[in-house]
Design a protein around this motif. Structure first.
Motif, PDB file in Angstrom:
ATOM      1  N   SER A 211       0.823  -1.208   0.000  1.00 16.45           N
ATOM      2  CA  SER A 211       0.000   0.000   0.000  1.00 16.45           C
ATOM      3  C   SER A 211       0.858   1.260   0.000  1.00 16.45           C
ATOM      4  O   SER A 211       1.985   1.259   0.496  1.00 16.45           O
ATOM      5  N   SER A 212       0.294   2.331  -0.537  1.00 11.30           N
ATOM      6  CA  SER A 212       0.996   3.607  -0.616  1.00 11.30           C
ATOM      7  C   SER A 212       0.370   4.622   0.339  1.00 11.30           C
ATOM      8  O   SER A 212      -0.865   4.706   0.444  1.00 11.30           O
ATOM      9  N   GLU A 213       1.217   5.380   1.007  1.00 12.01           N
ATOM     10  CA  GLU A 213       0.716   6.443   1.869  1.00 12.01           C
ATOM     11  C   GLU A 213       0.101   7.581   1.065  1.00 12.01           C
ATOM     12  O   GLU A 213      -0.543   8.461   1.634  1.00 12.01           O
ATOM     13  N   ARG A 214       0.291   7.561  -0.246  1.00 18.90           N
ATOM     14  CA  ARG A 214      -0.297   8.587  -1.115  1.00 18.90           C
ATOM     15  C   ARG A 214      -1.583   8.103  -1.774  1.00 18.90           C
ATOM     16  O   ARG A 214      -2.146   8.785  -2.636  1.00 18.90           O
ATOM     17  N   SER A 215      -2.088   6.948  -1.362  1.00 19.71           N
ATOM     18  CA  SER A 215      -3.309   6.399  -1.937  1.00 19.71           C
ATOM     19  C   SER A 215      -4.501   7.323  -1.660  1.00 19.71           C
ATOM     20  O   SER A 215      -4.568   7.965  -0.612  1.00 19.71           O
ATOM     21  N   PRO A 216      -5.459   7.371  -2.571  1.00 17.04           N
ATOM     22  CA  PRO A 216      -6.674   8.140  -2.301  1.00 17.04           C
ATOM     23  C   PRO A 216      -7.580   7.477  -1.271  1.00 17.04           C
ATOM     24  O   PRO A 216      -8.537   8.091  -0.797  1.00 17.04           O
ATOM     25  N   HIS A 220      -5.598   2.200   2.627  1.00 21.09           N
ATOM     26  CA  HIS A 220      -4.278   1.944   2.060  1.00 21.09           C
ATOM     27  C   HIS A 220      -3.249   2.950   2.570  1.00 21.09           C
ATOM     28  O   HIS A 220      -2.063   2.608   2.725  1.00 21.09           O
ATOM     29  N   ARG A 221      -3.665   4.177   2.843  1.00 17.37           N
ATOM     30  CA  ARG A 221      -2.733   5.150   3.430  1.00 17.37           C
ATOM     31  C   ARG A 221      -2.272   4.678   4.807  1.00 17.37           C
ATOM     32  O   ARG A 221      -1.084   4.762   5.148  1.00 17.37           O
ATOM     33  N   ARG A 228       5.840   1.282   6.659  1.00 10.69           N
ATOM     34  CA  ARG A 228       7.007   2.178   6.740  1.00 10.69           C
ATOM     35  C   ARG A 228       7.494   2.304   8.175  1.00 10.69           C
ATOM     36  O   ARG A 228       8.708   2.238   8.447  1.00 10.69           O
TER      37      ARG A 228
END
Length: 329
Positions: A211-216, A220-221, A228
């Motif tokens: 997952s990405s911390e920049r996800s909408p 997932h953020r 991390r």
């Protein structure tokens, strides 16, 4: 009765050698997902149900934060930990509780000795007693209580399967794994733990680990931040010299063990392993997971071979190394 896979459906994952004699064999099931999420390796019966035990904690941690727990840094990492109960671990858990106006008395996990031997010895010398805050799941429980306070749910009965927090956790687990919960039982710490297939667990951990911390999407953020943070503070999730902390520090993976031989691991490129040794032993599980990641090309085989020389994989005789635990995958 709901049950896990049988002996005849298992594959050999590792052996224990003593002086060149294969003394024991560990059988089980495993599944490896590519960075894309596609299944690339199946051993044994990964579609059979298992109890993920503490390998479910990353999904539970994501759920408690989306339920309102305001956790960052080491506090967030402790939410997914099976920690060794050191003074440093206990201090963070106390901070988590104090931040929402609670104390150790609100923890519903059992009073326990630390698994860290030095800390336990120090407590014995000081005539201290086992305490709930020393339980390896106390971080998870503090996170659950934090969510209850933030959302206005009662802290009483927060482990009850019908409590709003546990209902929310169940929904998040089903969403991340893509499976309906097959059964719910009580984990060693008193919290509900949900039966899933090993493949379903792998999918859930893969979604968290990639997952990405920049996800909408908030889910997932939160997952991206969790992974991390654990990689930044590997001592939190386990303890110095212990298997999850060792794997994270050495390889940059996201690693989480679970009781009864469960292990999940996500490589930096997103390749994901989930496995269970059928006899419930954890001694070979981290080594098998590392080898499976190396087989998939996600880790360097020579680096994994070097890691296999770690003392945790040694077999002792007469006070010296006389053999090794060896992955056979």
């Amino acid at each position: 009765m709901t049950e896990t896979f049988a002996v005849q459906d298992s594959a050999e994952l590792a052996v224990v050698e003593r002086g060149g004699f294969v003394e024991s064999r560990h059988a089980g099931s495993a599944v490896v997902l590519a960075p894309s999420g596609e299944v690339i390796t199946r051993l044994g019966d990964p579609d059979a149900l298992i109890l993920p035990r503490s390998s479910l904690k990353p999904l539970q941690a994501v759920a408690v934060v989306t339920a309102g727990a305001a956790l960052e840094g080491e506090r967030l990492a402790l939410a997914t930990a099976s920690h060794a109960g050191t003074d440093r671990h206990a201090a963070v858990v106390r901070d988590m509780l104090g931040a929402v106006g609670l104390t150790e008395d609100h923890l519903a996990c059992p009073a326990s000795w630390p698994t860290d031997v030095a800390t336990r010895d120090a407590m014995v010398r000081e005539h201290l007693e086992p305490a709930a805050i020393r339980h390896n799941c106390s971080g998870k429980h503090a996170a659950m209580l934090s969510a209850c306070v933030a959302t206005g749910w009662s802290t009483e009965g927060y482990l009850d399967e019908t409590h709003p927090l546990q209902v929310h956790i169940r929904e998040v687990v089903e969403r991340l794994t893509g499976e309906k919960i097959a059964a719910t039982v009580i984990d060693g710490c008193g919290a509900p733990v949900h039966a899933l297939t090993l493949t379903g667990l792998a999918r859930g951990i893969h979604r968290v680990g990639t997952s990405s911390e920049r996800s909408p999407f908030a889910l997932h953020r939160v997952a991206g931040a969790l992974v991390r943070t654990v990689r930044e503070h590997p001592w939190t999730i386990d303890g110095p010299g212990r298997s999850d902390t060792f794997a994270i520090e050495r390889f940059g993976v996201f690693s989480k063990l679970g009781a009864e031989g469960v292990q999940v691991m996500v490589a930096p490129d997103g390749t994901t392993v989930a496995l269970k040794t059928l006899d419930g032993s954890l001694r070979a599980a981290p080594l098998v997971a590392l080898h499976l990641l190396a087989n998939a090309g996600a880790l360097t085989a020579s680096d994994v071979a070097d890691a296999a020389a770690h003392p945790m994989f040694a077999v002792q005789g007469g006070g010296r190394d006389v053999g090794r635990i060896r992955a056979t995958v």
